[in-house]
Design a protein around this motif. Structure first.
Motif, PDB file in Angstrom:
ATOM      1  N   ARG A  27     -25.446 -31.644  16.141  1.00  0.00           N
ATOM      2  CA  ARG A  27     -25.530 -31.934  14.708  1.00  0.00           C
ATOM      3  C   ARG A  27     -26.935 -31.691  14.180  1.00  0.00           C
ATOM      4  NH1 ARG A  27     -22.345 -36.615  11.503  1.00  0.00           N
ATOM      5  NH2 ARG A  27     -22.870 -35.890   9.415  1.00  0.00           N
ATOM      6  N   ASN A  28     -27.947 -32.078  14.949  1.00  0.00           N
ATOM      7  CA  ASN A  28     -29.327 -31.840  14.518  1.00  0.00           C
ATOM      8  C   ASN A  28     -29.626 -30.344  14.440  1.00  0.00           C
ATOM      9  OD1 ASN A  28     -29.923 -34.566  14.311  1.00  0.00           O
ATOM     10  ND2 ASN A  28     -30.596 -34.719  16.438  1.00  0.00           N
ATOM     11  N   ASP A  48     -27.953 -29.042  11.294  1.00  0.00           N
ATOM     12  CA  ASP A  48     -28.622 -29.450  10.059  1.00  0.00           C
ATOM     13  C   ASP A  48     -29.956 -28.746   9.860  1.00  0.00           C
ATOM     14  OD1 ASP A  48     -26.533 -31.136   9.533  1.00  0.00           O
ATOM     15  OD2 ASP A  48     -27.522 -32.935  10.329  1.00  0.00           O
ATOM     16  N   SER A  49     -30.689 -28.541  10.949  1.00  0.00           N
ATOM     17  CA  SER A  49     -32.040 -27.999  10.817  1.00  0.00           C
ATOM     18  C   SER A  49     -32.111 -26.478  10.920  1.00  0.00           C
ATOM     19  CB  SER A  49     -32.958 -28.619  11.883  1.00  0.00           C
ATOM     20  OG  SER A  49     -32.472 -28.335  13.187  1.00  0.00           O
ATOM     21  N   ILE A 104     -27.807 -24.789   8.609  1.00  0.00           N
ATOM     22  CA  ILE A 104     -27.584 -25.041   7.182  1.00  0.00           C
ATOM     23  C   ILE A 104     -28.513 -24.214   6.292  1.00  0.00           C
ATOM     24  CG2 ILE A 104     -27.920 -26.800   5.394  1.00  0.00           C
ATOM     25  CD1 ILE A 104     -26.341 -28.718   7.004  1.00  0.00           C
ATOM     26  N   SER A 107     -22.390 -29.087   2.734  1.00  0.00           N
ATOM     27  CA  SER A 107     -23.098 -30.358   2.916  1.00  0.00           C
ATOM     28  C   SER A 107     -22.260 -31.395   3.649  1.00  0.00           C
ATOM     29  CB  SER A 107     -23.529 -30.912   1.553  1.00  0.00           C
ATOM     30  OG  SER A 107     -22.388 -31.130   0.717  1.00  0.00           O
TER      31      SER A 107
END
Length: 289
Positions: free
Chosen positions: A58-59, A62-63, A66, A114
């Motif tokens: 997930r990190n 997101d980093s 995305i 998002s």
């Protein structure tokens, strides 16, 4: 002299029978341990299977992913706006409604990216529900009854000659090694499916960013089918386990101990082969590639 040879023969027979029983116990225990964990493994969501790996994925998403998805959304929305304007007779038939439509598409695209992880996890929540429901219907016991099976085989082994027992000892040793390999393959299948799920979800924002456009949206549609295929693969795995349970429970250990031994091994090989096919089967049903 003859009594001495007879005693030696009986001692060798007892030694071979003990060796065969040990091989059978190890063989059946290995398979039982693996098949008993299938339901618990496939019934877990990516969060529950390994929270540390899930947090890392997930990190990364997101980093790293995305921001790339943001660039793709910008390109797709600009392409969509240009296409909407030019298709109206080169701006001669302009309609203000199409701008509201474009803003709505833009809002949906940003919302999907998002909330990518919430949406992708919803697929696997559905898959977990299917697995739990299937586990409630499949009441068959997947475990082989080791004590009764070996007891039945032992009564047949006592009537065999020394040469036949030696042959049977070699067969059990060979089959036991094969069953260990099969138990490892079952673990590989279960872990491989979860790793594939993590890989799929790690790049989820990129295909989700393409939904705003009809032409590019095929990427997102195929990705969504792939996610659903991974989710229902767990259901197919449970069906395979149920079929295996019925085969094992309906099996009778005949007087031909060689046939009984290879029948149990064959059922487990079929289970392993069927588990390998669940992934391609679920993808073919949903036309995911």
């Amino acid at each position: 002299m003859f009594d001495l040879f007879g005693q030696i023969e009986e001692a060798l027979k007892e030694l071979l029978i003990a060796f065969i029983k040990s091989n059978l116990t190890t063989m059946f225990t290995d398979v039982n341990d693996k098949t008993s964990t299938i339901a618990s493994q496939v019934g877990q969501t990516p969060q529950a299977w390994n929270g540390s790996i899930f947090s890392m994925i997930r990190n990364l998403s997101d980093s790293v992913i995305i921001p790339i998805a943001g660039l793709i959304i910008t390109f797709v929305l600009c392409y969509e706006l240009i296409s909407m304007i030019t298709e109206k007779n080169n701006m001669h038939d302009m309609d203000t409604w199409m701008f509201f439509k474009w803003f709505f598409k833009a809002w949906v695209a940003v919302y999907l990216v998002s909330h990518t992880f919430d949406i992708t996890m919803a697929f696997f929540d559905v898959g977990q529900h299917l697995v739990s429901a299937a586990a409630g219907v499949i009441n068959g016991q997947t475990n082989i009854d080791i004590a009764s099976t070996i007891a039945t085989m032992e009564s047949s082994m006592e009537a065999l000659e020394l040469g036949e027992l030696l042959q049977l000892a070699l067969e059990t040793m060979l089959v036991s090694m094969c069953m260990k390999i099969i138990s490892i393959l079952i673990t590989v299948i279960l872990y491989g499916r979860m790793i594939e799920i993590y890989l799929y979800t790690s790049v989820a924002p990129v295909p989700f960013a393409t939904f705003a456009n009809r032409e590019w949206g095929s990427i997102g549609n195929n990705y969504a089918r792939g996610l659903l295929a991974l989710a229902i693969q767990g259901f197919f795995i449970m069906v395979c386990v149920g079929i295996y349970a019925v085969l094992v429970n309906s099996m009778t250990v005949s007087s031909n101990i060689h046939s009984a031994l290879f029948s149990i091994a064959a059922y487990t090989v079929v289970l392993c082969f069927a588990l390998f096919k669940t992934g391609s089967l679920s993808k073919s049903i949903l036309n995911a590639h």
